[in-house]
Design a protein around this motif. Structure first.
Motif, PDB file in Angstrom:
ATOM      1  N   ASN A  98      41.268  39.119  41.397  1.00 15.58           N
ATOM      2  CA  ASN A  98      42.458  39.492  42.007  1.00 15.58           C
ATOM      3  C   ASN A  98      43.816  40.028  41.138  1.00 15.58           C
ATOM      4  O   ASN A  98      44.948  40.179  41.625  1.00 15.58           O
ATOM      5  CB  ASN A  98      42.904  38.363  42.908  1.00 15.58           C
ATOM      6  N   CYS A  99      43.598  39.969  39.905  1.00 16.24           N
ATOM      7  CA  CYS A  99      44.571  40.505  38.895  1.00 16.24           C
ATOM      8  C   CYS A  99      44.749  41.892  38.945  1.00 16.24           C
ATOM      9  O   CYS A  99      43.750  42.703  38.530  1.00 16.24           O
ATOM     10  CB  CYS A  99      44.141  40.014  37.694  1.00 16.24           C
ATOM     11  N   MET A 100      45.999  42.300  39.453  1.00 13.79           N
ATOM     12  CA  MET A 100      46.061  43.716  39.569  1.00 13.79           C
ATOM     13  C   MET A 100      46.724  44.441  38.394  1.00 13.79           C
ATOM     14  O   MET A 100      46.626  45.547  38.494  1.00 13.79           O
ATOM     15  CB  MET A 100      46.877  44.027  40.962  1.00 13.79           C
ATOM     16  N   SER A 101      47.022  43.748  37.446  1.00 16.40           N
ATOM     17  CA  SER A 101      47.502  44.266  36.240  1.00 16.40           C
ATOM     18  C   SER A 101      46.067  44.184  35.203  1.00 16.40           C
ATOM     19  O   SER A 101      46.278  44.997  34.179  1.00 16.40           O
ATOM     20  CB  SER A 101      48.443  43.737  35.725  1.00 16.40           C
ATOM     21  N   GLY A 102      45.104  43.502  35.317  1.00 16.32           N
ATOM     22  CA  GLY A 102      43.892  43.587  34.465  1.00 16.32           C
ATOM     23  C   GLY A 102      44.234  42.578  33.281  1.00 16.32           C
ATOM     24  O   GLY A 102      43.585  42.449  32.507  1.00 16.32           O
ATOM     25  N   VAL A 137      52.369  40.521  34.488  1.00 11.28           N
ATOM     26  CA  VAL A 137      53.745  41.015  35.305  1.00 11.28           C
ATOM     27  C   VAL A 137      54.143  39.840  36.186  1.00 11.28           C
ATOM     28  O   VAL A 137      55.392  39.923  36.834  1.00 11.28           O
ATOM     29  CB  VAL A 137      53.647  42.290  36.111  1.00 11.28           C
ATOM     30  N   TYR A 192      56.054  47.263  39.333  1.00 10.31           N
ATOM     31  CA  TYR A 192      56.533  46.748  37.891  1.00 10.31           C
ATOM     32  C   TYR A 192      56.564  47.724  36.752  1.00 10.31           C
ATOM     33  O   TYR A 192      57.217  47.633  35.776  1.00 10.31           O
ATOM     34  CB  TYR A 192      55.347  45.686  37.459  1.00 10.31           C
ATOM     35  N   ARG A 245      50.212  41.756  29.228  1.00  9.16           N
ATOM     36  CA  ARG A 245      49.812  42.642  30.536  1.00  9.16           C
ATOM     37  C   ARG A 245      50.313  41.736  31.803  1.00  9.16           C
ATOM     38  O   ARG A 245      50.553  42.594  32.805  1.00  9.16           O
ATOM     39  CB  ARG A 245      48.408  42.994  30.491  1.00  9.16           C
ATOM     40  N   TRP A 257      45.306  43.797  48.114  1.00  8.15           N
ATOM     41  CA  TRP A 257      44.306  43.804  46.806  1.00  8.15           C
ATOM     42  C   TRP A 257      43.236  42.983  47.260  1.00  8.15           C
ATOM     43  O   TRP A 257      42.059  43.302  47.059  1.00  8.15           O
ATOM     44  CB  TRP A 257      44.975  43.556  45.879  1.00  8.15           C
ATOM     45  N   SER A 283      46.546  51.028  38.922  1.00  8.97           N
ATOM     46  CA  SER A 283      47.052  49.886  40.178  1.00  8.97           C
ATOM     47  C   SER A 283      47.883  50.164  40.829  1.00  8.97           C
ATOM     48  O   SER A 283      49.014  50.366  40.350  1.00  8.97           O
ATOM     49  CB  SER A 283      46.753  48.589  39.334  1.00  8.97           C
ATOM     50  N   CYS A 292      52.655  38.431  39.307  1.00 10.40           N
ATOM     51  CA  CYS A 292      52.713  38.630  40.769  1.00 10.40           C
ATOM     52  C   CYS A 292      52.372  37.360  41.198  1.00 10.40           C
ATOM     53  O   CYS A 292      52.254  37.432  42.472  1.00 10.40           O
ATOM     54  CB  CYS A 292      52.089  40.089  40.745  1.00 10.40           C
ATOM     55  N   LEU A 308      50.853  47.824  40.864  1.00  7.89           N
ATOM     56  CA  LEU A 308      51.740  47.874  39.732  1.00  7.89           C
ATOM     57  C   LEU A 308      52.773  49.016  39.452  1.00  7.89           C
ATOM     58  O   LEU A 308      53.814  48.745  38.547  1.00  7.89           O
ATOM     59  CB  LEU A 308      50.756  48.180  38.416  1.00  7.89           C
ATOM     60  N   TYR A 367      44.676  50.907  35.035  1.00  9.34           N
ATOM     61  CA  TYR A 367      43.963  49.616  35.349  1.00  9.34           C
ATOM     62  C   TYR A 367      42.848  49.684  34.126  1.00  9.34           C
ATOM     63  O   TYR A 367      42.278  50.354  34.247  1.00  9.34           O
ATOM     64  CB  TYR A 367      43.485  49.544  36.607  1.00  9.34           C
ATOM     65  N   ARG A 411      58.566  46.208  33.744  1.00  9.01           N
ATOM     66  CA  ARG A 411      57.981  45.024  33.151  1.00  9.01           C
ATOM     67  C   ARG A 411      56.486  45.160  32.996  1.00  9.01           C
ATOM     68  O   ARG A 411      55.931  44.248  32.142  1.00  9.01           O
ATOM     69  CB  ARG A 411      58.116  44.253  34.697  1.00  9.01           C
TER      70      ARG A 411
END
Lengths: 426, 144
Positions: free
Chosen positions: B71-75, B94, A51, B92, A296, A45, B96, A48, A62, A56
């Motif tokens: 739309n969750c980019m960290s999963g 973060v 982060y 998980r 995204w 990702s 955002c 990410l 992903y 974090r």
């Protein structure tokens, strides 16, 4: 004669757009061969990255269900170097040739790097790729970096600052525009962000840029700004923007302006060849102007639409909506659509301000066309939904931005439709 | 999957669902501790909306095509394949806030834990009837 491979669907690049396209294709076609070609060695990702740098998040990989529950054939560590969009074949970096029925170009964007004197050599980074993350992390530790320059107060620049703050570095943030996140903010919302950054120890320099970098041998020593101000730093991140990764498409027949041009079905000038995500230019749903909206949520929507159309169904793209969120310290900001309407535009502005919080709505012809919220962001999604659905605010105009604004403020048949599900109504 | 059904005509706006939800999602699970000792205080994941005589309690609808998940980019925001519940993996997440921007109902909050994470209805972990439903004195919420 090199090997020739045949596939029903070829995905060029394997990130957000391709993931969602693959899922949409699978929903319509459960047996066609889907082959993805990517330079990467795993699904990760990109948003990410900052982060992970800021500790974090532990993992850049992903794990979302769109990838984990839709396994397709992916050739990692490979790339397409030539495409013939008319004859429908692609040549890979290893010499193999792939013939396809439908292809998706989803090669994303690459950082813009301006020609600045002294820029070549150690210590200067862009930050959009997994390799950048590894190189930057290593460099910060190896060189014991304490002071760092971030050039660019746009989205990537600010996300980089968020991470560097967590690492405890002294940051100097240089931005050419008179405010941060120029397209996402107005002056007031930018001032809130600036205040939060200053509180975190960031030194913000607006309306200035790097004239040249100074070096000591190979190593970065600092830079001189256009204003004449000298800055001492041994590391810098250049984050002045990205541009669609399209250079490799020369001679492909696919029409390109700044990004790839697509129609409402995400199809390029070559029938059967589609494009989605940061590599495309799409119509902004608010302004009607063509632009690259490298975020995204757009990559998701465009990927889904492209996939569906690739599989022979018809689905139409509603147009792009720029939107994003950042958070510095306690200060969160969400922005969407048209935040700064041009002066001659017939727009109405609603503002609600209180201690540390700022909410602004831009209305046009009784519809929401843009917003920026600072601190008090949790209901932003409701307003963004009204914007996307082009709902007339006539019936509840006086409730907008009120503290108790909610689903209850909306016309009852509309909110019944929102709170969906059999027997579920409010 | 079972969903929480909202019966606005029975809602009396007492906000007991908010209180019970907060307690359920606090560290101790005890009302006095949750309100007096835990800092920062847990947040309710349900919101009572009120306008004149009308009121109802609203929480995540666990949408079929959930934009917060896409739309969750960290999963972190994901769907339990078994129960259909949309939940946030706090490890998980973060922070955002892509989910907040995407939620048409505005039912995701920022919550301060060891760091700030996205907080929303998790149907009380799928372990039977959610507390907001169980504790509603007038059957304004049903789980079926």
């Amino acid at each position: 004669m090199s090997e020739i491979i045949q596939t029903n669907y070829l995905l060029i690049g394997y990130s957000v757009s391709s993931w969602f396209a693959a899922q949409a294709i699978r929903e319509e076609d459960d047996s066609g061969r889907i082959l993805a070609i990517t330079e990467d060695d795993k699904a990760y990702s990109r948003p990410l990255l900052s982060y992970v740098l800021g500790n974090r998040s532990k993992d850049i990989a992903y794990f979302g269900e769109v990838v984990s529950h839709n396994p397709i054939e992916v050739w990692w560590g490979s790339s397409v170097i030539n495409l013939d969009g008319v004859e429908r074949w692609a040549e890979l970096s290893d010499g193999r040739k792939v013939e396809f029925e439908r292809a998706l170009i989803a090669t994303g964007a690459i950082p813009v790097f301006p020609p600045i004197r002294g820029a070549s050599g150690e210590g200067i980074f862009t930050f959009t790729h997994i390799d950048d993350l590894e190189r930057m992390s290593a460099y910060i530790h190896k060189e014991n970096i304490e002071n760092i320059l971030v050039l660019g107060g746009g989205f990537i620049g600010l996300k980089t600052c968020e991470a560097l703050i967590e690492l405890g570095l002294n940051i100097q943030l240089v931005e050419l525009a008179p405010r941060l996140l120029i397209n996402m903010t107005d002056e007031k919302s930018s001032r809130h962000l600036e205040k939060a950054l200053i509180k975190e120890g960031v030194d913000i320099i607006l309306e200035d840029t790097v004239e040249h970098f100074e070096r000591e041998g190979q190593k970065l020593r600092g830079c001189v700004l256009k204003s004449g101000r000298s800055i001492s730093c041994r590391m810098a991140v250049v984050a002045i923007g990205v541009r669609p990764n399209v250079a490799w498409l020369k001679g492909s027949g696919v029409q390109v302006d700044r990004g790839i041009l697509v129609n409402r079905f995400q199809e390029t000038s070559c029938p059967g060849v589609f494009a989605a995500g940061d590599v495309t230019e799409t119509m902004n749903m608010v302004t009607g102007e063509r632009s690259v909206t490298a975020i995204w949520p757009e990559a998701v929507i465009q990927g889904k639409i492209a996939g569906k159309n690739m599989a022979g169904k018809r689905d139409v793209y509603p147009g792009s909506l720029p939107l994003n969120a950042v958070e510095v310290g306690e200060t969160a900001l969400i922005s969407a659509g048209l935040v700064n309407p041009p002066g001659d535009d017939d727009c109405e502005i609603l503002v609600c301000e209180s201690e540390g919080s700022y909410q602004k709505l831009v209305l046009k012809e009784n519809r929401i066309v843009g917003l920026v919220f600072v601190k008090n962001i949790e209901k932003a999604g409701i307003y963004i939904h009204l914007l996307r659905q082009r709902i007339s605010i006539d019936a509840f105009r006086d409730k907008l931005l009120q503290p108790d604004f909610g689903i209850i403020s909306l016309p009852s048949n509309f909110r019944k439709h929102m709170v969906e599900g059999a027997g579920i109504e409010v | 999957m079972k969903k929480i059904r909202i019966q606005e005509e029975f809602c009396i706006g007492c906000r007991l669902c908010e209180i019970n939800c907060l307690v359920k999602h606090s560290y101790s699970g005890k009302i006095i501790k949750a309100f007096r000792e835990e800092s920062p205080r847990a947040l309710p994941r349900i919101r009572v909306e009120e306008e004149g005589y009308l009121s109802f309690a609203l929480q995540c609808r666990h949408c079929e095509d959930a934009p917060c998940v896409e739309n969750c980019m960290s999963g972190a925001m994901q769907r339990d394949r078994e129960t259909g519940t949309v939940f946030c993996d706090e490890e998980r997440c973060v922070g955002c806030w892509m989910c907040i921007m995407s939620c048409p109902l505005g039912v995701i909050k920022r919550e301060q834990k060891t760091r700030r994470i996205a907080s929303k209805c998790d149907l009380c972990g799928g372990e039977g009837e959610p507390v907001c439903v169980a504790q509603c004195p007038n059957e304004a919420l049903l789980y079926e």
